[in-house]
Write a protein that holds these residues in place. Structure first.
Motif, PDB file in Angstrom:
ATOM      1  N   GLN A  65       0.842  -1.188   0.000  1.00  0.00           N
ATOM      2  CA  GLN A  65       0.000   0.000   0.000  1.00  0.00           C
ATOM      3  C   GLN A  65       0.875   1.235   0.000  1.00  0.00           C
ATOM      4  O   GLN A  65       2.071   1.169   0.299  1.00  0.00           O
ATOM      5  CB  GLN A  65      -0.943  -0.004   1.205  1.00  0.00           C
ATOM      6  CG  GLN A  65      -1.933  -1.164   1.204  1.00  0.00           C
ATOM      7  CD  GLN A  65      -2.944  -1.095   2.328  1.00  0.00           C
ATOM      8  OE1 GLN A  65      -3.149  -0.049   2.937  1.00  0.00           O
ATOM      9  NE2 GLN A  65      -3.587  -2.219   2.617  1.00  0.00           N
ATOM     10  N   GLY A  66       0.291   2.386  -0.337  1.00  0.00           N
ATOM     11  CA  GLY A  66       1.076   3.610  -0.434  1.00  0.00           C
ATOM     12  C   GLY A  66       0.470   4.748   0.339  1.00  0.00           C
ATOM     13  O   GLY A  66      -0.725   4.753   0.645  1.00  0.00           O
ATOM     14  N   THR A  67       1.294   5.731   0.629  1.00  0.00           N
ATOM     15  CA  THR A  67       0.792   6.928   1.297  1.00  0.00           C
ATOM     16  C   THR A  67       0.036   7.834   0.330  1.00  0.00           C
ATOM     17  O   THR A  67      -0.659   8.750   0.751  1.00  0.00           O
ATOM     18  CB  THR A  67       1.950   7.723   1.919  1.00  0.00           C
ATOM     19  OG1 THR A  67       2.898   8.050   0.891  1.00  0.00           O
ATOM     20  CG2 THR A  67       2.639   6.913   3.000  1.00  0.00           C
ATOM     21  N   ALA A  68       0.160   7.565  -0.993  1.00  0.00           N
ATOM     22  CA  ALA A  68      -0.511   8.374  -2.016  1.00  0.00           C
ATOM     23  C   ALA A  68      -0.433   7.631  -3.341  1.00  0.00           C
ATOM     24  O   ALA A  68       0.172   6.555  -3.433  1.00  0.00           O
ATOM     25  CB  ALA A  68       0.150   9.747  -2.132  1.00  0.00           C
ATOM     26  N   SER A  69      -1.024   8.202  -4.369  1.00  0.00           N
ATOM     27  CA  SER A  69      -0.881   7.657  -5.722  1.00  0.00           C
ATOM     28  C   SER A  69       0.526   7.938  -6.250  1.00  0.00           C
ATOM     29  O   SER A  69       1.181   8.901  -5.852  1.00  0.00           O
ATOM     30  CB  SER A  69      -1.901   8.310  -6.665  1.00  0.00           C
ATOM     31  OG  SER A  69      -3.215   7.980  -6.300  1.00  0.00           O
ATOM     32  N   ASP A  70       0.985   7.084  -7.142  1.00  0.00           N
ATOM     33  CA  ASP A  70       2.255   7.252  -7.850  1.00  0.00           C
ATOM     34  C   ASP A  70       3.466   7.286  -6.922  1.00  0.00           C
ATOM     35  O   ASP A  70       4.455   7.951  -7.206  1.00  0.00           O
ATOM     36  CB  ASP A  70       2.228   8.521  -8.725  1.00  0.00           C
ATOM     37  CG  ASP A  70       3.266   8.480  -9.842  1.00  0.00           C
ATOM     38  OD1 ASP A  70       3.428   7.418 -10.451  1.00  0.00           O
ATOM     39  OD2 ASP A  70       3.919   9.509 -10.083  1.00  0.00           O
ATOM     40  N   VAL A  71       3.389   6.555  -5.814  1.00  0.00           N
ATOM     41  CA  VAL A  71       4.569   6.439  -4.943  1.00  0.00           C
ATOM     42  C   VAL A  71       5.475   5.296  -5.380  1.00  0.00           C
ATOM     43  O   VAL A  71       6.565   5.118  -4.826  1.00  0.00           O
ATOM     44  CB  VAL A  71       4.179   6.250  -3.466  1.00  0.00           C
ATOM     45  CG1 VAL A  71       3.377   7.428  -2.958  1.00  0.00           C
ATOM     46  CG2 VAL A  71       3.421   4.940  -3.250  1.00  0.00           C
ATOM     47  N   GLY A  72       5.024   4.503  -6.361  1.00  0.00           N
ATOM     48  CA  GLY A  72       5.845   3.414  -6.872  1.00  0.00           C
ATOM     49  C   GLY A  72       5.351   2.034  -6.516  1.00  0.00           C
ATOM     50  O   GLY A  72       6.090   1.048  -6.620  1.00  0.00           O
ATOM     51  N   LYS A  73       4.084   1.919  -6.133  1.00  0.00           N
ATOM     52  CA  LYS A  73       3.542   0.607  -5.750  1.00  0.00           C
ATOM     53  C   LYS A  73       3.641  -0.402  -6.889  1.00  0.00           C
ATOM     54  O   LYS A  73       4.053  -1.543  -6.693  1.00  0.00           O
ATOM     55  CB  LYS A  73       2.074   0.748  -5.316  1.00  0.00           C
ATOM     56  CG  LYS A  73       1.862   1.580  -4.068  1.00  0.00           C
ATOM     57  CD  LYS A  73       0.406   1.559  -3.614  1.00  0.00           C
ATOM     58  CE  LYS A  73      -0.541   2.268  -4.561  1.00  0.00           C
ATOM     59  NZ  LYS A  73      -0.360   3.738  -4.576  1.00  0.00           N
ATOM     60  N   SER A  74       3.243   0.024  -8.097  1.00  0.00           N
ATOM     61  CA  SER A  74       3.233  -0.913  -9.227  1.00  0.00           C
ATOM     62  C   SER A  74       4.625  -1.445  -9.529  1.00  0.00           C
ATOM     63  O   SER A  74       4.809  -2.645  -9.784  1.00  0.00           O
ATOM     64  CB  SER A  74       2.656  -0.230 -10.472  1.00  0.00           C
ATOM     65  OG  SER A  74       1.301   0.098 -10.296  1.00  0.00           O
ATOM     66  N   LEU A  75       5.617  -0.564  -9.504  1.00  0.00           N
ATOM     67  CA  LEU A  75       6.989  -0.985  -9.792  1.00  0.00           C
ATOM     68  C   LEU A  75       7.501  -1.937  -8.718  1.00  0.00           C
ATOM     69  O   LEU A  75       8.158  -2.940  -9.021  1.00  0.00           O
ATOM     70  CB  LEU A  75       7.897   0.244  -9.892  1.00  0.00           C
ATOM     71  CG  LEU A  75       9.367  -0.037 -10.184  1.00  0.00           C
ATOM     72  CD1 LEU A  75       9.532  -0.739 -11.522  1.00  0.00           C
ATOM     73  CD2 LEU A  75      10.176   1.255 -10.154  1.00  0.00           C
ATOM     74  N   ILE A  76       7.192  -1.645  -7.462  1.00  0.00           N
ATOM     75  CA  ILE A  76       7.652  -2.509  -6.374  1.00  0.00           C
ATOM     76  C   ILE A  76       6.998  -3.882  -6.457  1.00  0.00           C
ATOM     77  O   ILE A  76       7.666  -4.911  -6.273  1.00  0.00           O
ATOM     78  CB  ILE A  76       7.392  -1.835  -5.009  1.00  0.00           C
ATOM     79  CG1 ILE A  76       8.326  -0.639  -4.847  1.00  0.00           C
ATOM     80  CG2 ILE A  76       7.565  -2.822  -3.864  1.00  0.00           C
ATOM     81  CD1 ILE A  76       8.023   0.241  -3.659  1.00  0.00           C
ATOM     82  N   VAL A  77       5.693  -3.934  -6.750  1.00  0.00           N
ATOM     83  CA  VAL A  77       5.025  -5.230  -6.921  1.00  0.00           C
ATOM     84  C   VAL A  77       5.654  -5.997  -8.077  1.00  0.00           C
ATOM     85  O   VAL A  77       5.885  -7.215  -7.988  1.00  0.00           O
ATOM     86  CB  VAL A  77       3.511  -5.038  -7.132  1.00  0.00           C
ATOM     87  CG1 VAL A  77       2.856  -6.350  -7.546  1.00  0.00           C
ATOM     88  CG2 VAL A  77       2.854  -4.509  -5.858  1.00  0.00           C
TER      89      VAL A  77
END
Length: 501
Positions: A7-19
């Protein structure tokens, strides 16, 4: 199930790349792993082998995991059609269009049911599921009926790692604020923090790590560096700005018309790795300049975006560009723009039955919008009438509502494996229209088209750049880079111990 949620603190923090990186790290260790995102909001989508539509990010994450993407990895995809309404793609098929209020009021129970079903399916088929959240888990006005963050973590019964983007500033406040706004039972599920997009000497942040751990009682599992040009497809408008803002110094000037409801902008990403190409967005007439080529991309709201193009007087500049011998490629909605007329027969594009709009009139064609959407993975060759080498194989996919027919004989661009003709090929390739998404991901075609432009500019032809091979190598490079900055053994322990409770 065994898994972990990012999960992220906001949008576009890099969740997709980390997953994506976690999927490749686990796959490299012999784990059968799958990505999951309960609900995605994006017009950048991916067509599965069986012709279903899911979020682009989950398709790419499955590729990183070396498994076939399926609808269970993203059972709900919302595709914005206006500022108020979105098309609901449910298990890969468009079912209806609802406003935000209508979606919350009428779809919640149905959405919750399909999320539970998808999680059970993935738990049966895979050893570990890496789950991606959406936005922030503490949007207080939405928490009572959310099924994208903590509700999903509870349904899957997996631990949560919170990601914050240090590059945007305010990282300490965003982490502490997010944790403080979580309900007590939700906060207990947060087992780690990841700081993403760090620039410079990571040792200089050691005091920050210590402060966060002492303040929150949650371990920092890693401080990840900012990854330039990672070539992992994005899914939203924020990704467009960050991903395409860095390549603007090449000799070949390609202008992309930035439509309000642009879809599948991943069509353009291979140009980022052509060293002599400058790819830039054009929002209004003052930004048009004198490009060598124009690409008009796909859109989720074709007629609305065509009107937008006219309001900005970009239609006149496009017509002048073509009249002066400039190259243009229209993909999907952009292809439909180039025709003479667009007819919304059933209201599937504008919500107004029998609505008609004049096209740019560059191609002698009419597009009629029906209810049924075409979503297909496609293998194609150049049509023999183009004079291009017919032995060359192209791959891509279709996602479109309209059917385009011609008012006179023209040269089609492609012929699909099923014998169906596609697109328009005019003036020896100066004007091209097609429904084939990911056309430019085909290395030979992209090279051939760019060499047409190079020849006109008096430049020598360039050799083919194999972006396809490079992309898979990037998965490994990014996975190895991130793994080196993570407390990976601790992360695996958290996954395995939580899942065995």
């Amino acid at each position: 199930m065994k898994g972990i949620m990012i999960q992220g603190t906001a949008s576009d923090v890099g969740k997709s790349l980390i997953v994506t990186a976690l999927c490749r790290i686990l796959a490299n260790e012999g784990v059968r792993v799958a990505p999951f995102k309960s609900q995605n909001m994006s017009n950048n989508s991916y067509v599965t082998r069986d012709g279903k539509e899911i979020g682009r990010a989950q398709g790419i994450q499955a590729e990183a995991a070396r498994v076939e993407p399926t609808v269970w990895m993203n059972p709900i995809l919302l595709k914005p059609r206006s500022d108020q309404d979105s098309e609901i793609v449910y298990l890969g098929k468009a079912i209806q269009t609802l406003s935000g209020r209508g979606y919350r009021d009428y779809f919640y129970e149905q959405g919750l049911a399909v999320i539970k079903k998808s999680l059970h399916q993935l738990a049966d088929d895979f050893d570990v599921v890496v789950i991606e959240g959406a936005g922030s888990p503490v949007e207080i006005n939405l928490k009572d009926r959310e099924f994208v963050n903590m509700k999903v973590a509870e349904l899957a019964d997996v631990p949560v790692v919170l990601v914050a983007d240090i590059d945007r500033g305010g990282v300490f406040a965003s982490i502490v604020g997010t944790l403080d706004l979580l309900d007590p039972h939700e906060r207990q599920r947060v087992v780690g923090i990841i700081i993403n997009k760090f620039r410079g000497d990571i040792s200089l942040f050691e005091d920050g790590v210590q402060w966060l751990e002492e303040k929150t009682g949650v371990p920092v599992l890693g401080v990840l560096p900012y990854v330039e040009n990672h070539m992992i497809d994005g899914e939203d408008s924020l990704s467009i700005r960050t991903q395409f803002s860095k390549r603007n110094n090449g000799i070949l000037d390609i202008a992309v018309i930035h439509l309000p409801f642009i879809s599948n902008y991943s069509d353009l990403e291979p140009f980022l790795f052509e060293e002599d190409v400058s790819l830039r967005w054009v929002n209004q007439a003052s930004e048009f300049g004198q490009p060598d080529a124009i690409i008009i991309p796909g859109t989720k709201s074709t007629i609305s975006d065509l009107k937008h193009l006219r309001d900005k007087q970009l239609d006149i500049l496009i017509e002048t560009h073509i009249a002066n011998g400039g190259f243009v490629v229209g993909i999907c909605g952009g292809y439909q723009f180039l025709g003479e007329e667009l007819i919304d027969e059933v209201g599937s594009d504008t919500s107004l039955a029998n609505f008609t709009e004049a096209g740019l009139g560059i191609i002698p064609a009419t597009t009629i919008f029906y209810n049924e959407k075409e979503t297909n993975r496609v293998i194609a060759q150049y049509h023999k009438a183009t004079g291009l080498p017919s032995i060359q194989r192209l791959e891509g996919y279709e996602i479109h509502l309209g059917k385009t027919t011609f008012s006179k004989d023209v040269c089609p661009f492609l012929i699909f494996a099923n014998g169906e003709e596609d697109g328009y090929f005019g003036n020896n390739g100066q004007i091209i229209g097609t429904y084939l998404h990911h056309l430019f991901h085909n290395d030979e075609w992209r090279n051939q088209w760019l060499n047409m432009i190079r020849k006109k500019k008096g430049m020598p032809a360039a050799e083919i750049r194999s972006i396809s091979d490079y992309k898979d190598k990037r998965f490994d490079l990014i996975a190895n880079e991130m793994k080196s900055h993570l407390k990976w053994d601790l992360m695996k322990k958290l996954i395995n111990q939580w899942g065995s409770k």
